[in-house]
Structures are given as structure tokens and as C-alpha cells.
Design a protein around this motif. Sequence first.
Motif, PDB file in Angstrom:
ATOM      1  N   THR A  44      42.693  26.089  34.607  1.00 24.56           N
ATOM      2  CA  THR A  44      42.886  27.406  35.189  1.00 24.56           C
ATOM      3  C   THR A  44      41.370  26.894  36.461  1.00 24.56           C
ATOM      4  O   THR A  44      41.552  27.209  37.277  1.00 24.56           O
ATOM      5  N   ASP A  45      40.142  26.982  35.251  1.00 26.75           N
ATOM      6  CA  ASP A  45      39.585  27.336  36.197  1.00 26.75           C
ATOM      7  C   ASP A  45      39.059  25.719  37.258  1.00 26.75           C
ATOM      8  O   ASP A  45      38.665  25.890  38.639  1.00 26.75           O
ATOM      9  N   LEU A  48      41.235  26.826  40.787  1.00 29.95           N
ATOM     10  CA  LEU A  48      40.785  27.588  40.941  1.00 29.95           C
ATOM     11  C   LEU A  48      39.289  27.717  41.473  1.00 29.95           C
ATOM     12  O   LEU A  48      39.118  27.862  42.683  1.00 29.95           O
ATOM     13  N   GLY A  50      36.448  27.061  40.063  1.00 33.41           N
ATOM     14  CA  GLY A  50      35.396  28.221  39.855  1.00 33.41           C
ATOM     15  C   GLY A  50      36.614  29.026  39.051  1.00 33.41           C
ATOM     16  O   GLY A  50      37.564  28.918  38.373  1.00 33.41           O
ATOM     17  N   SER A  51      35.649  29.784  38.248  1.00 33.56           N
ATOM     18  CA  SER A  51      36.235  30.550  37.124  1.00 33.56           C
ATOM     19  C   SER A  51      36.407  32.141  37.196  1.00 33.56           C
ATOM     20  O   SER A  51      35.775  33.043  37.195  1.00 33.56           O
ATOM     21  N   TYR A  52      37.418  32.456  37.982  1.00 32.26           N
ATOM     22  CA  TYR A  52      38.136  33.054  38.838  1.00 32.26           C
ATOM     23  C   TYR A  52      38.944  34.027  37.990  1.00 32.26           C
ATOM     24  O   TYR A  52      39.169  35.339  37.631  1.00 32.26           O
ATOM     25  N   TRP A  53      39.991  33.390  37.226  1.00 31.44           N
ATOM     26  CA  TRP A  53      40.976  33.922  36.345  1.00 31.44           C
ATOM     27  C   TRP A  53      40.013  33.938  34.492  1.00 31.44           C
ATOM     28  O   TRP A  53      39.637  32.893  34.213  1.00 31.44           O
ATOM     29  N   THR A  54      40.948  35.170  33.736  1.00 26.69           N
ATOM     30  CA  THR A  54      40.747  35.214  32.780  1.00 26.69           C
ATOM     31  C   THR A  54      42.129  35.161  31.798  1.00 26.69           C
ATOM     32  O   THR A  54      42.915  34.754  32.404  1.00 26.69           O
ATOM     33  N   GLY A  68      45.039  37.615  36.644  1.00 32.94           N
ATOM     34  CA  GLY A  68      44.270  37.398  37.823  1.00 32.94           C
ATOM     35  C   GLY A  68      43.166  37.965  38.415  1.00 32.94           C
ATOM     36  O   GLY A  68      42.432  38.995  37.127  1.00 32.94           O
ATOM     37  N   THR A  69      42.237  38.384  39.376  1.00 29.69           N
ATOM     38  CA  THR A  69      41.433  38.851  39.780  1.00 29.69           C
ATOM     39  C   THR A  69      41.161  40.807  39.193  1.00 29.69           C
ATOM     40  O   THR A  69      40.499  40.856  40.085  1.00 29.69           O
ATOM     41  N   THR A  70      42.875  40.666  39.711  1.00 30.54           N
ATOM     42  CA  THR A  70      42.695  42.269  39.984  1.00 30.54           C
ATOM     43  C   THR A  70      42.776  42.750  38.252  1.00 30.54           C
ATOM     44  O   THR A  70      43.197  43.844  37.788  1.00 30.54           O
TER      45      THR A  70
END
Length: 110
Positions: A44-45, A48, A50-54, A68-70
Motif C-alpha cells: 500500500t505504501d 501510494l 508514502g504512508s497515507y493509508w492504514t 483511505g485518508t478519510t
Amino acid sequence: MQNLIPGDMLEVNQKLKWELDSGMTADESSVINDAVLAGVQYYTDEALEGSYWTVKWNTAHDGIDLYGTTGLVVGTIKPVSASLEADFRQDAQSLFMRIEQAVAEIVRDN
């Protein structure tokens, strides 16, 4: 060794031995499940840049949700057999290739 994401059962056993020797509580299943979760986060990182999602195991522990970021679930990685652990035990390399492809599709669609 702490940051190693095992890619096969030999590496799982090496990491398990290291964790036990370090005084941690672990077993083969926990090392595999941690490896699968870490692998999904890694891909995922990478997708993207970068580490934007968990990523987290879903409540039933039968898949890994991508947030996602939300903070909303944007996709889920599901097993092809009984569990992601079983998929890893059957063929870890194929599992990680499937995870990488699934993550790329989820990122593209979101």
C-alpha cells in the motif's frame, strides 16, 4: 530481524525463533498473520509512494481492510482459501503477488 517481513515458512521460523529469543510472546500463526498484514501495508505504501493509508485486520479476521485518508474502508484483501494464513502456508510468494496486484487495483480505483 525485527523489521523482516517473512516471505516463506523458513523466514517465518527464523523470525519466530528471534522473537522467542528476544522474550516476545509469539507462535507460528502470529508471525504469519503479522507478515501478511505488514506485506499489505508495504505494498500500500509503495503504491501510494508514502504512508497515507492504514491497513488493519477486519473484525472477523477474515480479511485485511485498507483505510483511505478519510478513515473509510476503500478496499479489502480477502483469502482464496480458508484464511490469509492458509494462503501464506500454501504459497507465500503467490499470496504476496496477489496482494500487490489487489492493492494496485484498489489504489487505482480510489
